[in-house]
Design an enzyme around this catalytic site. Structure first.
Site, short mmCIF file in Angstrom:
data_model
loop_
_atom_site.label_atom_id
_atom_site.label_comp_id
_atom_site.label_asym_id
_atom_site.label_seq_id
_atom_site.Cartn_x
_atom_site.Cartn_y
_atom_site.Cartn_z
N SER A 48 0.77 -1.36 0.02
CA SER A 48 -0.10 0.01 0.14
C SER A 48 0.90 1.30 0.15
O SER A 48 0.34 2.38 -0.29
CB SER A 48 -0.97 0.05 1.07
OG SER A 48 -0.17 0.24 2.34
N LYS A 91 0.36 4.82 6.52
CA LYS A 91 -0.15 5.93 5.53
C LYS A 91 0.34 7.28 5.49
O LYS A 91 1.07 7.69 6.38
CB LYS A 91 -1.60 5.81 5.70
CG LYS A 91 -2.47 4.52 5.74
CD LYS A 91 -2.23 3.68 4.81
CE LYS A 91 -3.03 2.30 4.67
NZ LYS A 91 -2.54 1.17 3.76
#
Length: 188
Positions: A48, A91
């Site tokens: 990710s 993230k």
């Protein structure tokens, strides 16, 4: 050996053992303080955050800076995934408190303006998720995305959603493995 010398030797051994016990207790206490308040090691699992971070990268997350200043746009942060114990997500912060975030036509808009400085998204997003409609961030709320946007569970996914400041464990600071890419992680 006289009785007095035996007692002195026993006292000397006892003092040395006591010194070692105190030394070990200090090391354990310092380790606990560092892991709890300063930093912790974490591993990147999955794709990710590619191309910035790779599967298998080992990182040190620093926990101090957010005690002194607010998180900033594009900081790479770590937070716990609430549905799986001992699982942490990593993230990039995209939306800040008080902003409105929306994903339109595969691009991020902040307060209705295209976020042109977002150079991290590897591709046009195929899925806007909850951000297909405007997401208004409250006080101490953050919207995060993975850099590999089409292969990331992030704030667009209701299971992750908008994060609060209390959710943020810290900022990715240093990559310690693999050794060929070891170094400070840049946040721009």
């Amino acid at each position: 050996m006289t009785e007095k010398k035996k007692e002195q030797k026993q006292a000397s051994v006892f003092r040395e053992l006591l010194g070692w016990v105190i030394y070990i207790l200090i090391i354990v206490a310092l380790t606990y303080l560092i892991i709890t308040y300063v930093g912790q090691r974490t591993s990147v699992r999955g794709q990710s955050m590619e191309n910035t971070l790779q599967n298998g990268d080992q990182l040190i997350v620093e926990k101090l800076s957010y005690r002194f200043h607010d998180p900033e746009r594009f900081d790479i942060i770590v937070f716990p995934y609430e549905y799986e114990e001992d699982t942490y997500y990593i993230k990039r912060i995209i939306g800040l408190p008080g902003e409105t975030v929306q994903v339109k036509d595969g691009y991020v808009y902040i307060n209705g303006e295209l976020l042109e400085s977002d150079i991290y998204g590897a591709e046009v997003m195929e899925f806007g998720g909850i951000a297909s409609e405007p997401v208004i961030l409250g006080e101490n709320e953050y919207f995060v995305l993975g850099d590999n946007r089409n292969h990331s569970s992030d704030s667009r996914d209701p299971s992750v959603g908008v994060l609060t400041r209390d959710d943020l464990i810290g900022r990715a600071w240093v990559r310690i493995y693999p050794f060929k890419t070891m170094g400070v992680i840049k946040h721009e």
